[in-house]
Design an enzyme around this catalytic site. Structure first.
Site, short mmCIF file in Angstrom:
data_model
loop_
_atom_site.label_atom_id
_atom_site.label_comp_id
_atom_site.label_asym_id
_atom_site.label_seq_id
_atom_site.Cartn_x
_atom_site.Cartn_y
_atom_site.Cartn_z
N ASP A 119 0.84 -1.21 0.00
CA ASP A 119 0.00 0.00 0.00
C ASP A 119 0.87 1.26 0.00
O ASP A 119 1.98 1.25 0.50
CB ASP A 119 -0.88 -0.04 1.26
CG ASP A 119 -2.04 0.94 1.18
OD1 ASP A 119 -2.31 1.48 0.08
OD2 ASP A 119 -2.68 1.18 2.22
N ASN A 148 1.42 3.50 -2.80
CA ASN A 148 2.03 4.01 -4.04
C ASN A 148 1.52 5.42 -4.36
O ASN A 148 2.28 6.29 -4.75
CB ASN A 148 1.68 3.10 -5.22
CG ASN A 148 2.30 1.72 -5.11
OD1 ASN A 148 3.18 1.51 -4.30
ND2 ASN A 148 1.81 0.79 -5.92
N HIS A 205 2.95 3.83 -8.80
CA HIS A 205 2.79 2.41 -9.14
C HIS A 205 4.03 1.88 -9.89
O HIS A 205 4.47 0.76 -9.66
CB HIS A 205 1.54 2.20 -10.00
CG HIS A 205 0.26 2.49 -9.27
ND1 HIS A 205 0.02 2.05 -7.99
CD2 HIS A 205 -0.86 3.19 -9.63
CE1 HIS A 205 -1.18 2.45 -7.59
NE2 HIS A 205 -1.72 3.15 -8.56
N SER A 230 -6.75 -5.71 -6.38
CA SER A 230 -7.90 -6.30 -5.69
C SER A 230 -9.14 -6.20 -6.56
O SER A 230 -9.21 -5.37 -7.49
CB SER A 230 -8.13 -5.59 -4.35
OG SER A 230 -8.85 -4.39 -4.56
N GLU A 266 -11.67 -4.87 -5.79
CA GLU A 266 -12.26 -3.54 -5.56
C GLU A 266 -11.49 -2.44 -6.33
O GLU A 266 -11.97 -1.32 -6.47
CB GLU A 266 -12.26 -3.19 -4.06
CG GLU A 266 -13.30 -3.94 -3.24
CD GLU A 266 -12.97 -5.42 -3.02
OE1 GLU A 266 -11.77 -5.74 -2.81
OE2 GLU A 266 -13.89 -6.26 -3.10
N TRP A 278 -11.09 -2.06 -9.34
CA TRP A 278 -11.76 -1.64 -10.59
C TRP A 278 -12.45 -0.30 -10.40
O TRP A 278 -12.78 0.38 -11.38
CB TRP A 278 -12.79 -2.68 -11.01
CG TRP A 278 -12.20 -4.00 -11.42
CD1 TRP A 278 -12.23 -5.16 -10.69
CD2 TRP A 278 -11.51 -4.31 -12.63
NE1 TRP A 278 -11.59 -6.16 -11.37
CE2 TRP A 278 -11.15 -5.68 -12.57
CE3 TRP A 278 -11.16 -3.58 -13.77
CZ2 TRP A 278 -10.44 -6.31 -13.59
CZ3 TRP A 278 -10.47 -4.21 -14.79
CH2 TRP A 278 -10.12 -5.56 -14.70
N LEU A 337 11.40 -20.38 -4.67
CA LEU A 337 10.33 -19.56 -4.09
C LEU A 337 9.02 -19.74 -4.86
O LEU A 337 9.02 -19.73 -6.09
CB LEU A 337 10.73 -18.08 -4.16
CG LEU A 337 9.64 -17.07 -3.78
CD1 LEU A 337 9.48 -16.98 -2.27
CD2 LEU A 337 9.97 -15.68 -4.34
N ARG A 358 1.60 -5.14 5.98
CA ARG A 358 0.95 -4.07 5.22
C ARG A 358 1.79 -2.82 5.36
O ARG A 358 2.15 -2.41 6.47
CB ARG A 358 -0.47 -3.80 5.72
CG ARG A 358 -1.15 -2.73 4.85
CD ARG A 358 -2.61 -2.56 5.12
NE ARG A 358 -3.19 -1.65 4.13
CZ ARG A 358 -4.43 -1.72 3.65
NH1 ARG A 358 -5.23 -2.67 4.08
NH2 ARG A 358 -4.85 -0.86 2.75
C1 FPP Z 1 -1.61 0.39 -3.38
O1 FPP Z 1 -1.23 1.71 -3.53
C2 FPP Z 1 -1.13 -0.45 -4.47
C3 FPP Z 1 -1.93 -0.99 -5.43
C4 FPP Z 1 -3.36 -0.76 -5.55
C5 FPP Z 1 -1.40 -1.87 -6.45
C6 FPP Z 1 -0.09 -2.51 -6.18
C7 FPP Z 1 0.70 -2.40 -7.38
C8 FPP Z 1 2.04 -2.38 -7.44
C9 FPP Z 1 2.92 -2.57 -6.27
C10 FPP Z 1 2.71 -2.15 -8.72
C11 FPP Z 1 3.16 -3.42 -9.36
C12 FPP Z 1 2.02 -4.07 -9.93
C13 FPP Z 1 2.02 -5.14 -10.71
C14 FPP Z 1 0.73 -5.57 -11.21
C15 FPP Z 1 3.22 -5.91 -11.11
P1 FPP Z 1 -2.37 2.81 -3.51
O2 FPP Z 1 -2.51 3.34 -4.89
O3 FPP Z 1 -3.60 2.26 -2.90
O4 FPP Z 1 -1.73 3.89 -2.59
P2 FPP Z 1 -2.51 5.02 -1.76
O5 FPP Z 1 -3.28 4.29 -0.69
O6 FPP Z 1 -1.40 5.85 -1.22
O7 FPP Z 1 -3.38 5.74 -2.73
#
Ligand code: FPP
Length: 256
Positions: free
Chosen positions: A29, A31, A46, A74, A76, A78, A140, A197
């Site tokens: 979480d 990004n 991301h 997830s 969700e 979408w 792994l 997390r």
């Molecule tokens: C949460 O950050 C992250 C995600 C929803 C997706 C996770 C994706 C990656 C780590 C990139 C690599 C992905 C693939 C498919 C190889 P957030 O956007 O919810 O962060 P925020 O809560 O700060 O908005």
């Protein structure tokens, strides 16, 4: 028991992780917040998150983690803007095309959990290819949770049981935890010992609800793009400081 130490800049010194848990699952979480804090578009967060993911896979494999499950998209997610959803799909394509051969050479076995329905046909085909190419590997096990939601997974398992009961192939009295576990996407995988997390949020967000019944939960304040090898080891040290009792009294208490 070793303890992580932080210097004034917040860097964690790595004193080694201690005993390595068999299965580590990660909710990656933060990004978006990482990007926003730098005035960058969320997509850049991301992209950087994918680089973190690549590093952590290599590190987990290197220190002997048996199973690493990563919550990558997830069911969700979408609900996010179409542009962001499209970007996350492209990142998955990019990751598999770029890394699959190397992961295969490193004997990584890839499993994908989540619904294939709803995914673009080329993505579903890439996921199938990653699983079938690496199925015989003995390193792994990398479990990619993509289009994954735990409640839908449990509902699907219950539906499958109901169908078998209705067809007369299954006695309702035979339905126990194993019967449900065997019908989840994670059938055959051990339950996670440790769920990490990142980014300070303290909830499971529909991730491995059944499987994490006895997992230790470790919450890191660091946003996922900044979550490095030292932070991963720090989470394992915190895990090692916990006493897992699985409903019993635990070795330290003894019997009174
Ligand atoms: C949460 O950050 C992250 C995600 C929803 C997706 C996770 C994706 C990656 C780590 C990139 C690599 C992905 C693939 C498919 C190889 P957030 O956007 O919810 O962060 P925020 O809560 O700060 O908005």
């Amino acid at each position: 028991m070793t303890k992580a130490t932080e210097d004034p800049a917040g860097h964690v010194s790595d004193e080694g992780p201690g005993e390595i848990p068999r299965h580590v699952a990660v909710i990656m979480d933060g990004n978006g917040r990482w990007a926003q804090a730098r005035g960058l578009p969320r997509t850049e967060g991301h992209r950087r998150g994918m680089e973190s993911l690549r590093r952590i896979i290599r590190h987990a494999s290197g220190i002997g983690v048996g199973y690493l499950t990563l919550y990558s998209f997830s069911s969700e997610n979408w609900r996010r803007p179409a542009e962001e959803v499209g970007f996350l799909m492209s990142l998955l394509r990019f990751f598999i095309r770029r890394d699959l051969a190397e992961l295969h050479a490193e004997r990584v076995r890839i499993r994908v959990i989540g619904l294939r329905e709803g995914l673009a046909p080329d993505i579903a085909a890439l996921l199938d290819e990653a699983e079938s190419l690496t199925a015989g590997n003995d390193g792994l096990t990398l479990v990619i949770a993509f289009n994954y939601g735990s409640r839908a997974e449990i509902a699907e398992a219950v539906r499958a049981l109901a169908v078998e009961v209705a067809a007369g192939r299954l006695d309702p009295a035979a339905i126990d935890s194993d019967a449900i576990g065997e019908r989840l996407f994670t059938a055959g995988l051990p339950d996670p010992d440790l769920v990490i997390r990142t980014s300070g949020e303290q909830r499971l967000s529909n991730f491995l609800l059944w499987q994490s019944a006895y997992s230790e939960l470790v919450f890191s304040p660091v946003h996922w793009p900044d979550f490095d090898e030292a932070r991963f080891d720090e989470a394992i040290r915190e895990y090692n400081a916990r006493e897992r009792r699985f409903g019993g009294v635990g070795a330290r208490q003894g019997v009174r």
